[in-house]
Design an enzyme around this catalytic site. Sequence first.
Site, short mmCIF file in Angstrom:
data_model
loop_
_atom_site.label_atom_id
_atom_site.label_comp_id
_atom_site.label_asym_id
_atom_site.label_seq_id
_atom_site.Cartn_x
_atom_site.Cartn_y
_atom_site.Cartn_z
N TRP A 113 30.03 53.05 -50.64
CA TRP A 113 29.77 51.61 -50.48
C TRP A 113 30.41 51.09 -49.19
CZ3 TRP A 113 32.93 47.34 -50.00
CH2 TRP A 113 32.32 46.09 -50.15
N HIS A 114 31.58 51.61 -48.84
CA HIS A 114 32.27 51.15 -47.64
C HIS A 114 31.60 51.65 -46.36
CE1 HIS A 114 35.50 50.24 -50.54
NE2 HIS A 114 35.92 49.38 -49.63
N GLY A 115 30.89 52.75 -46.45
CA GLY A 115 30.20 53.24 -45.27
C GLY A 115 29.69 54.66 -45.47
#
Length: 268
Positions: A113-115
């Site tokens: 989700w963060h990258g």
Amino acid sequence: YPQSFGAPELSSAVFLFAFQIYGDFAGYSLIAIGLAKIMGLDLEPNFKRPYFSASFSEYWQRWHISLSSWLRDYIYYPLEVRGQRNIILRKVMNGRPITYANIFITMFLSGLWHGAAWTFIFWGLLHGIYLVFWDFFQVLSKKFSTRYNYKVILLLKKLFLVLIVFILTLFAYILFRSESLNDALHIIKTILTWQQTSFSIEVNRSVIVKSYTAIFVVLVVDMCCENKKIYNYFRKSFILRVSGILISLWSIALFGNFSGGEFIYFQF
């Protein structure tokens, strides 16, 4: 580039980043809560002093609560329910292993989700490892606490656990902040072997002093908030609340950065 710095500089950078990202994210979450309050809306807190957590399950209940709650309710819980109901899975992976597998899946998705980068994925999986091993540790910890249930020992034990959780969190931040896995591995190797550079790098010492002073103030305030008696006394005292606001404004004017940089979490 991390290759340009030695262990002292990189260790300090990791420590300062932990409070940079905390101040960044918690700060604008509080701004959002305050603005909503002005308009008559009550938003739930998004941070509850996560660096005072004595376990990683507690850490994720205090850090980025909105995301943690969503991951728990819409990914972890459905996986857990389906896994425990599946007869084949229960035979192959009886009991806790199903839970541990679900934790890894949830934390993997948290990293993604963060990258879409290996650094974020390994950061999420590392926190999955932390959560699984901490579950084993808590079982042993409960047995120990039943034999030695003294206030001093319990306090020292909590302080030790808080320190361990914070150090391991710092270690995971290396992956979170690094541009690549090679950079992360270089930083970890440099710090663990305590290598120093053969050339001197000019460092803005005034910025470093201001940063550590601000961190000290934040820790003192958070420690007071952790104590319910001190926090309730502060809330009831008009003089203390006004003094706190004035000191905060003075601190912002003295230590604040007005370069206009974006919030770190804008990239997420």
